[in-house]
Scaffold this motif. Structure first.
Motif, short mmCIF file in Angstrom:
data_model
loop_
_atom_site.label_atom_id
_atom_site.label_comp_id
_atom_site.label_asym_id
_atom_site.label_seq_id
_atom_site.Cartn_x
_atom_site.Cartn_y
_atom_site.Cartn_z
N THR A 263 0.83 -1.21 0.00
CA THR A 263 0.00 0.00 0.00
C THR A 263 0.86 1.25 0.00
O THR A 263 0.60 2.22 -0.73
N ASN A 264 1.91 1.23 0.82
CA ASN A 264 2.89 2.31 0.86
C ASN A 264 4.26 1.68 0.60
O ASN A 264 4.92 1.22 1.52
N LYS A 308 4.33 0.08 -11.72
CA LYS A 308 3.76 -0.80 -10.70
C LYS A 308 3.93 -0.24 -9.30
O LYS A 308 3.06 -0.40 -8.44
N VAL A 309 5.08 0.41 -9.06
CA VAL A 309 5.38 0.90 -7.72
C VAL A 309 4.59 2.17 -7.41
O VAL A 309 4.13 2.36 -6.28
N PHE A 310 4.43 3.05 -8.39
CA PHE A 310 3.79 4.35 -8.15
C PHE A 310 2.28 4.29 -8.11
O PHE A 310 1.64 5.15 -7.51
N PHE A 311 1.68 3.29 -8.77
CA PHE A 311 0.23 3.35 -8.99
C PHE A 311 -0.48 2.09 -8.54
O PHE A 311 0.09 1.00 -8.49
N THR A 312 -1.76 2.27 -8.23
CA THR A 312 -2.64 1.15 -7.94
C THR A 312 -4.00 1.48 -8.53
O THR A 312 -4.28 2.64 -8.88
N SER A 325 7.12 9.76 1.46
CA SER A 325 6.83 9.94 2.88
C SER A 325 6.72 8.59 3.58
O SER A 325 6.80 8.52 4.80
N GLY A 326 6.52 7.51 2.81
CA GLY A 326 6.29 6.20 3.39
C GLY A 326 4.89 6.02 3.92
O GLY A 326 4.56 4.99 4.50
N GLN A 327 4.05 7.04 3.68
CA GLN A 327 2.67 7.01 4.14
C GLN A 327 1.78 7.54 3.03
O GLN A 327 2.21 7.70 1.89
#
Length: 454
Positions: A263-264, A308-312, A325-327
């Motif tokens: 998620t993050n 893949k890492v930036f989006f969902t 930010s990790g959040q």
């Protein structure tokens, strides 16, 4: 009467600062909760600078809200609780910043903190025993002045153009904590010269290593100078300061080691972060409402791990989750990847193409699926290399508050970037030379000071 109102406004700010508890993270030693009026030691000054709630977790987000990297559906737009955010999103001048605690407030709060530090240091002797701490605190004071003025300029001033900057309105330059000094708008030239002076002083005094990235370091200050020069389209200088920052910290995250399904996905305070600055997810920018525009999402290659890492996916919408930010909060601070791109653009614009390509490929190798073949960028055509750098800059640095400034500066070069809201019924358009690129100063500030409005 206006003078009395103005003094009351700044007195309210003083009282808020003087009586507010100074926050600290667990990584910092416990600091005394003191009023500004009684600050008398370096320990107390550092405690003020460690007020992360105001200095690290609050910044103006309007530049991102006005950018063209995301869109809101009609339903999401109508659901926003802040009418000002709707107006910023649709580039409607007037009443863009509601109430008294808004982006302008936090920008000048940071400047006020910086002035408080610098003035208080005049009362504390610098000795052989405290020189390192004294200098580091002074550097932090300058940093918060310069960085907040730069953030404000990106929102409330037009793009810097050397031939007209001295005749273009800039921002108020608060040089002290004296409430009785009236706020007046300086020229854009003077605004940039002031923020550059403050940030270069920060480079001079800040420590190379801080106890935590919540405190700005020398590399962070170099990075902010580079950012400022890039906003001015001064490429040699932007590259020089980016290079200096990278001499101090240059390690990139290998996205092959990132869990793309998380998620993050990024750790809090990750290795690329130079100074941790975030903004709590405002409704206009959070995943529930903000969707990434198709043309940006589709520009990522299949083997580019950022896709893949930036989006969902959320309700069939592509939403951003790649916060440093990790959040869920958006990361707006300087980082190593930004410096590679700043340096690459500086090199490309000054026709140092092998260096520009080296930076671009160094970054991309850390973003590419290592099980797939990466074909390096390679060209001897300057305009082609510049275009590649700008494309990767947009894909790498989205949702960091930088796209708005990039569009402004590129349009001064004739790029003719027209912003359009194509995904809802508002049909808003912002032409390349529109005065809308300088947002409206909060009406309460205009009423209190009598300054000219944008």
């Amino acid at each position: 009467m206006k003078k009395m109102k103005k003094n009351s406004y700044f007195l309210m700010l003083w009282l808020m600062l003087a009586t507010g508890a100074l926050s600290c993270k667990k990584y910092l030693d416990a600091k005394p909760n003191k009023q500004l009026a009684t600050i008398s030691s370096l320990t107390e000054l550092q405690a003020l600078l460690d007020d992360h709630t105001r200095l690290n977790y609050q910044t103006v987000y309007a530049a991102e809200a006005a950018s063209d990297d995301f869109y809101l559906t009609d339903q999401a737009l109508n659901a926003l609780s802040l009418e000002g955010d709707r107006r910023v999103y649709n580039w409607q001048k007037g009443n863009q910043f509601e109430g008294t605690v808004n982006g302008w407030y936090y920008s000048y709060l940071g400047i006020y903190y910086g002035n408080t530090i610098l003035e208080s240091l005049n009362e504390i002797e610098r000795t052989n025993g405290n020189a390192a701490q004294w200098d580091n605190i002074k550097g932090q004071g300058y940093y918060y002045k310069g960085s907040n003025l730069l953030n404000a300029a990106m929102v409330w001033a037009l793009a810097y153009a050397p031939n007209s900057a001295s005749q273009t309105l800039g921002l108020p330059l608060r040089a002290s904590v004296d409430f009785n000094v009236p706020s007046t708008r300086a020229s854009l030239e003077d605004t940039y010269q002031q923020l550059l002076s403050d940030l270069k002083n920060a480079c001079r005094y800040l420590a190379v290593q801080q106890v935590h990235v919540m405190r700005p370091s020398k590399a962070a200050a170099y990075a902010m100078v580079s950012r400022a020069y890039l906003m001015m389209n001064k490429y040699a200088e932007a590259a020089l300061y980016a290079d200096t920052a990278l001499q101090l910290k240059s390690e990139l995250i290998d996205y092959n080691n990132i869990n793309a399904t998380a998620t993050n996905p990024f750790p809090e305070y990750g290795m690329e972060v130079l100074h941790h600055v975030t903004i709590a997810n405002p409704a206009v920018l959070n995943q529930s409402n903000a969707s990434i525009v198709d043309e940006l999402y589709n520009s990522y290659a299949a083997d580019d791990l950022r896709k893949k890492v930036f989006f969902t996916k959320l309700n069939n919408r592509n939403v951003f989750k790649g916060n440093y930010s990790g959040q869920t909060s958006l990361f707006f601070g300087p980082a190593v990847d930004e410096m590679y791109l700043n340096r690459a653009e500086g090199y490309a614009r000054t026709n140092q193409l092998p260096k520009a390509l080296a930076d671009l490929n160094t970054l991309m190798l850390k973003r590419w699926d290592k099980t797939k073949t990466y074909v390096p960028y390679n060209s001897s055509d300057q305009q082609t290399v510049i275009a590649w750098v700008l494309a990767e800059r947009r894909k790498e640095l989205l949702m960091r508050g930088l796209r708005w400034g990039d569009v402004k500066r590129l349009n001064t070069l004739g790029y003719g970037i027209k912003l359009e809201r194509k995904y809802n019924s508002s049909g808003a358009v912002l032409e390349p030379k529109s005065s809308g690129f300088a947002m409206s100063i909060p009406e309460t500030i205009i009423d209190l000071t009598g300054m000219p409005q944008n």
